[in-house]
Motif scaffolding. Structure first.
Motif: not given
Length: 293
Positions: A100-102, A113, A115, A119-120, A133, A135, A190
């Protein structure tokens, strides 16, 4: 640009840390990233590290100020996705690592931003949660539909199931974007799910209280680790406190003067070329995948 930044990444009760954090600074700009390698797939740590490295390269190559931040984030995440796929294909034997990625780009007085996964990013303002964010998970969809509560979301049996990630199939994942003009003392947090899922939202918000930012983040990570013991996940976070913008970095150029070449024209040409390269790269990966069937 005046900011305070801190980062932490803890092993928790796991045998390895598959989380990665990134803080990259250039005059008037900051790039923040958290990547969480997915368990259940080989080498989540490799996927997360590849993502961090790829995003750092994209940021270092970018012409500043970024004329179209959302396009930059999209291009950078797509490139990172292909890099993760390519890294897995190059592994002996081939593997399909996922993460995952933010990621958040801060320039002038605005945070942009994007995502993929769970990941928040939290934007905290005046002692309260201002934005976060959403999910890419089945459980988040249930929460948004009002079928489960925030507390039930944290403890739901499907809380670790994600709908989107970097890596796996060469097909680009759908990315979510947002942005916000920052106010003095705003906090950007983050973090991986090892942090946000282990502590109540009220505790996350408390990070914007008085005191050293690094100490506050470390204390928050410690609370998350204790709360989830003995099954603590990797716990990672990057936090930025916004103080003031640097107005010398305007849309006309880094020093306030117009650049020799129009930024929009240069960026557009670059995007078209990079998109063509990505399309070729993706087609080659898909072809290789079909040949192996």
């Amino acid at each position: 640009m005046k900011t305070l930044v801190a980062a932490t990444s803890r092993l928790g009760n796991r045998s390895s840390n598959q989380d990665r954090c990134l803080v990259e600074k250039k005059p008037g700009h900051v790039l923040l990233v958290v990547a969480d390698g997915m368990g259940g797939h080989a080498r989540g740590d490799l996927a997360a590290q590849t993502t961090i490295d790829s995003l750092a390269r994209s940021f270092q190559r970018a012409s500043l100020p970024v004329s179209d931040p959302q396009a930059f984030l999209k291009q950078a995440i797509h490139t990172a996705h292909l890099d993760v796929v390519d890294t897995g294909r190059s592994h002996n034997p081939p593997i399909t690592p996922r993460t995952t990625c933010v990621v958040c780009l801060v320039q002038n007085d605005t945070a942009y931003w994007a995502h993929v996964g769970d990941s928040r990013l939290y934007l905290l303002r005046a002692g309260e949660l201002f934005k976060r964010t959403r999910d890419h998970t089945p459980v988040e969809e249930l929460f948004q539909s009002g079928l489960v509560s925030e507390e039930e979301l944290r403890n739901h049996p499907l809380r670790n199931s994600v709908n989107r990630c970097l890596g796996g199939s060469p097909r680009f994942p759908e990315i979510s974007f947002d942005q916000e003009i920052l106010a003095a003392e705003d906090i950007l947090l983050l973090c991986s799910d090892g942090l946000w899922s282990a502590v109540p939202e009220s505790l996350l918000v408390s990070i914007q209280g008085p005191g050293e930012l690094e100490q506050s983040l470390s204390q928050l990570a410690g609370e998350a680790e204790s709360a989830s013991y003995p099954n603590s996940d990797n716990i990672s976070g990057v936090v930025l406190r916004w103080l003031a913008a640097d107005r010398s970095f305007s849309a006309t150029g880094q020093d306030g003067t117009a650049p020799d070449m129009p930024v929009a024209e240069s960026t557009e040409n670059k995007d078209e070329l990079e998109q063509a390269i990505e399309d070729i790269h993706r087609a080659m990966l898909e072809y290789a995948s079909e040949m192996k069937k």
